[in-house]
Design an enzyme around this catalytic site. Sequence first.
Site, PDB file in Angstrom:
ATOM      1  N   ARG A  62      24.273  57.846  53.743  1.00 19.18           N
ATOM      2  CA  ARG A  62      23.973  59.194  53.174  1.00 19.18           C
ATOM      3  C   ARG A  62      25.048  60.265  53.519  1.00 19.18           C
ATOM      4  O   ARG A  62      25.276  61.019  52.460  1.00 19.18           O
ATOM      5  CB  ARG A  62      22.589  59.906  53.998  1.00 19.18           C
ATOM      6  CG  ARG A  62      22.092  61.039  53.182  1.00 19.18           C
ATOM      7  CD  ARG A  62      20.715  61.436  53.549  1.00 19.18           C
ATOM      8  NE  ARG A  62      20.340  62.664  52.774  1.00 19.18           N
ATOM      9  CZ  ARG A  62      20.085  63.754  53.391  1.00 19.18           C
ATOM     10  NH1 ARG A  62      19.857  64.055  54.651  1.00 19.18           N
ATOM     11  NH2 ARG A  62      19.685  64.874  52.442  1.00 19.18           N
ATOM     12  N   HIS A  66      27.095  62.360  50.852  1.00 22.53           N
ATOM     13  CA  HIS A  66      27.363  63.878  50.592  1.00 22.53           C
ATOM     14  C   HIS A  66      28.874  64.241  50.690  1.00 22.53           C
ATOM     15  O   HIS A  66      29.029  65.055  49.999  1.00 22.53           O
ATOM     16  CB  HIS A  66      26.508  64.383  51.801  1.00 22.53           C
ATOM     17  CG  HIS A  66      25.023  64.496  51.596  1.00 22.53           C
ATOM     18  ND1 HIS A  66      24.113  65.156  52.440  1.00 22.53           N
ATOM     19  CD2 HIS A  66      24.189  63.858  50.858  1.00 22.53           C
ATOM     20  CE1 HIS A  66      22.907  64.924  51.970  1.00 22.53           C
ATOM     21  NE2 HIS A  66      22.849  64.205  50.968  1.00 22.53           N
ATOM     22  N   GLY A  70      32.893  65.223  47.171  1.00 23.59           N
ATOM     23  CA  GLY A  70      34.214  65.811  47.333  1.00 23.59           C
ATOM     24  C   GLY A  70      35.057  64.666  47.941  1.00 23.59           C
ATOM     25  O   GLY A  70      36.499  64.720  48.049  1.00 23.59           O
ATOM     26  N   ASP A  72      36.376  64.019  51.046  1.00 26.58           N
ATOM     27  CA  ASP A  72      37.456  64.553  51.708  1.00 26.58           C
ATOM     28  C   ASP A  72      37.057  64.696  53.211  1.00 26.58           C
ATOM     29  O   ASP A  72      37.758  65.548  53.957  1.00 26.58           O
ATOM     30  CB  ASP A  72      38.166  65.547  51.165  1.00 26.58           C
ATOM     31  CG  ASP A  72      37.138  66.951  51.388  1.00 26.58           C
ATOM     32  OD1 ASP A  72      35.906  66.909  51.783  1.00 26.58           O
ATOM     33  OD2 ASP A  72      37.559  68.070  50.934  1.00 26.58           O
ATOM     34  N   ASN A  92      18.313  65.430  62.796  1.00 26.01           N
ATOM     35  CA  ASN A  92      18.710  64.807  63.989  1.00 26.01           C
ATOM     36  C   ASN A  92      19.445  63.086  63.786  1.00 26.01           C
ATOM     37  O   ASN A  92      20.450  62.989  64.160  1.00 26.01           O
ATOM     38  CB  ASN A  92      17.858  64.451  64.942  1.00 26.01           C
ATOM     39  CG  ASN A  92      17.505  65.717  65.740  1.00 26.01           C
ATOM     40  OD1 ASN A  92      17.963  66.669  65.624  1.00 26.01           O
ATOM     41  ND2 ASN A  92      16.353  65.769  66.565  1.00 26.01           N
ATOM     42  N   HIS A 190      17.877  54.758  48.820  1.00 24.37           N
ATOM     43  CA  HIS A 190      16.673  55.242  49.258  1.00 24.37           C
ATOM     44  C   HIS A 190      15.682  53.785  49.606  1.00 24.37           C
ATOM     45  O   HIS A 190      14.445  53.931  50.162  1.00 24.37           O
ATOM     46  CB  HIS A 190      15.955  56.090  48.437  1.00 24.37           C
ATOM     47  CG  HIS A 190      16.644  57.293  48.533  1.00 24.37           C
ATOM     48  ND1 HIS A 190      16.159  58.636  47.572  1.00 24.37           N
ATOM     49  CD2 HIS A 190      17.662  57.840  48.975  1.00 24.37           C
ATOM     50  CE1 HIS A 190      17.038  59.388  47.884  1.00 24.37           C
ATOM     51  NE2 HIS A 190      18.052  59.139  48.633  1.00 24.37           N
ATOM     52  N   THR A 191      16.184  52.711  49.549  1.00 24.78           N
ATOM     53  CA  THR A 191      15.639  51.323  50.154  1.00 24.78           C
ATOM     54  C   THR A 191      15.540  51.548  51.676  1.00 24.78           C
ATOM     55  O   THR A 191      14.839  50.623  52.299  1.00 24.78           O
ATOM     56  CB  THR A 191      15.980  50.307  49.476  1.00 24.78           C
ATOM     57  OG1 THR A 191      15.196  49.255  49.888  1.00 24.78           O
ATOM     58  CG2 THR A 191      17.506  50.097  49.785  1.00 24.78           C
ATOM     59  N   ASP A 242      10.705  53.382  51.873  1.00 24.99           N
ATOM     60  CA  ASP A 242      10.495  52.223  51.589  1.00 24.99           C
ATOM     61  C   ASP A 242       9.444  51.599  52.598  1.00 24.99           C
ATOM     62  O   ASP A 242      10.022  50.727  53.289  1.00 24.99           O
ATOM     63  CB  ASP A 242      11.748  51.328  51.055  1.00 24.99           C
ATOM     64  CG  ASP A 242      11.291  50.103  50.698  1.00 24.99           C
ATOM     65  OD1 ASP A 242      10.123  49.798  50.406  1.00 24.99           O
ATOM     66  OD2 ASP A 242      12.121  49.219  50.308  1.00 24.99           O
ATOM     67  N   SER A 245       9.811  48.150  54.859  1.00 28.84           N
ATOM     68  CA  SER A 245      11.171  47.577  54.983  1.00 28.84           C
ATOM     69  C   SER A 245      12.137  48.777  54.942  1.00 28.84           C
ATOM     70  O   SER A 245      13.122  48.364  54.057  1.00 28.84           O
ATOM     71  CB  SER A 245      11.329  46.616  53.781  1.00 28.84           C
ATOM     72  OG  SER A 245      11.257  47.206  52.679  1.00 28.84           O
ATOM     73  N   ASP A 250      16.906  46.348  49.945  1.00 31.81           N
ATOM     74  CA  ASP A 250      15.934  45.258  49.321  1.00 31.81           C
ATOM     75  C   ASP A 250      15.817  45.813  47.920  1.00 31.81           C
ATOM     76  O   ASP A 250      16.084  47.157  47.868  1.00 31.81           O
ATOM     77  CB  ASP A 250      15.101  44.466  49.982  1.00 31.81           C
ATOM     78  CG  ASP A 250      13.926  45.478  50.577  1.00 31.81           C
ATOM     79  OD1 ASP A 250      13.891  46.615  50.046  1.00 31.81           O
ATOM     80  OD2 ASP A 250      13.055  45.085  51.272  1.00 31.81           O
TER      81      ASP A 250
END
Length: 323
Positions: A62, A66, A70, A72, A92, A190-191, A242, A245, A250
């Site tokens: 993630r 993000h 950009g 960089d 966290n 998002h799995t 998910d 799992s 997957d």
Amino acid sequence: MRKNAGFNGLILCFLLPLLSCSRADLKLGFYYQSCPNAEKIVFDYVEKHIPHAPTLAAPLLRMHFHDCFGCDGSVLINSTVKNRAEKAAVPNLTLRGFDFIDEIKGLVEEECPGVVSCADILALTARDAVAVIGGPYWNVPTGRRDGLISNMVEALNNIPAPTFNLSTLQKSFASKGLDAHDLVLLSGAHTIGIGHCQFFSNRLYNFTGKLDEDPSLDPLYAANLKKYKCKTPTDTTIVEMDPGSFRTFDLGYYKLLLKRRGIFQSDAALTTTGATKAKIEQLVYGLLEVFFNEFGRSMEKLGRVEVKTGEEGEIRRHCAVVN
Ligand code: HEM
Ligand SMILES: *[C@@H]1O[C@H](CO)[C@@H](O)[C@H](O)[C@H]1NC(C)=O
Ligand SMILES: *[C@@H]1O[C@H](CO)[C@@H](O)[C@H](O)[C@H]1NC(C)=O
Ligand SMILES: *[C@@H]1O[C@H](CO)[C@@H](O)[C@H](O)[C@H]1NC(C)=O
Ligand SMILES: *[C@@H]1O[C@H](CO)[C@@H](O)[C@H](O)[C@H]1NC(C)=O
């Protein structure tokens, strides 16, 4: 005057194409000569530590996403007085990811000081972490330079919100050269991982301001989430995106979407047009390998968004601070 300036600029471009007018590109093995062990140091560290902390793969992936609105390394920069609130808002698990990147950067700096950018280290780490948990593997051409500006507020403002609908998502992705296909594939991340209730509790408790649920969310699933997870509208519990799992890369996420069980509006949005829904069905009924290949291709594309190369930016010594 203006014409002249343009003309001179043109001549300058012609004479100095490498310096200012053509952008250097990323390439595979950019550090092959300047720091031959760089990629191995990253991989070895990831391979050693991720099996003991497999849930870290998700925040690392993630974070790379993000950063890449950009590409960089600016997502790694510590808060300043101005943008403290933004980094403080990062959950966290993501913060654990920052330490992980700083550790790897430290090891790479020991081997070759001032050579390998934080943006590249993040791109490689995210790829390797996903591979180590059994997910897809993709090429990571390197040669990114680190940004000089700690523009985290701007960067975060650029990032699509979980309340986006399909057209705002597509617009956001298109502004980075990513199409609807990339949107569907990359959302497949998002799995793995978790989401906090506050990012979707409106869908459970007050969708249109009439204390209603989002009709595009499976009512049984909503009831379940309200009973066991997001028990009040202000709950900040974490939910597996998910469930069952959430550590495994997957097709589970896409299967959930077809059951109207994606947790964010931005997930549900992907089934609101024929074209994106058809793509999801194709993935669900296809081979895992096909998803992995297509995901990898979109990741490689994501990894090139607005990169700084050549003489732009710098190689940060500490990923958390501009030199
Ligand atoms: C399409 C637009 C997207 C939106 C609106 C979105 C939004 C979100 C939100 C709100 C969370 C939950 C964060 C939390 O509660 O801690 C999340 C988690 C996550 N996102 Fe996305 N995301 C999008 C696309 C992507 C992409 C393109 C990737 C990577 C390729 C990605 C990877 C992840 C991962 C792995 C997590 C789990 C993080 C963890 O376990 O800590 N997302 N996303
Ligand atoms: C982070 O963890 C600490 C201690 O476990 C907790 O008090 C805090 O609320 C957490 N912050 C977030 C944003 O989840
Ligand atoms: C999507 O959201 C934007 C901004 O909130 C809104 O203007 C637009 O009408 C929405 N589109 C659809 C199809 O709901
Ligand atoms: C629900 O939303 C409406 C409109 O935004 C707001 O006025 C109301 O206070 C909300 N109710 C609760 C319980 O959050
Ligand atoms: C960045 O912030 C973190 C958390 O506040 C801190 O532990 C770290 O030492 C900082 N890094 C630098 C290089 O200032």
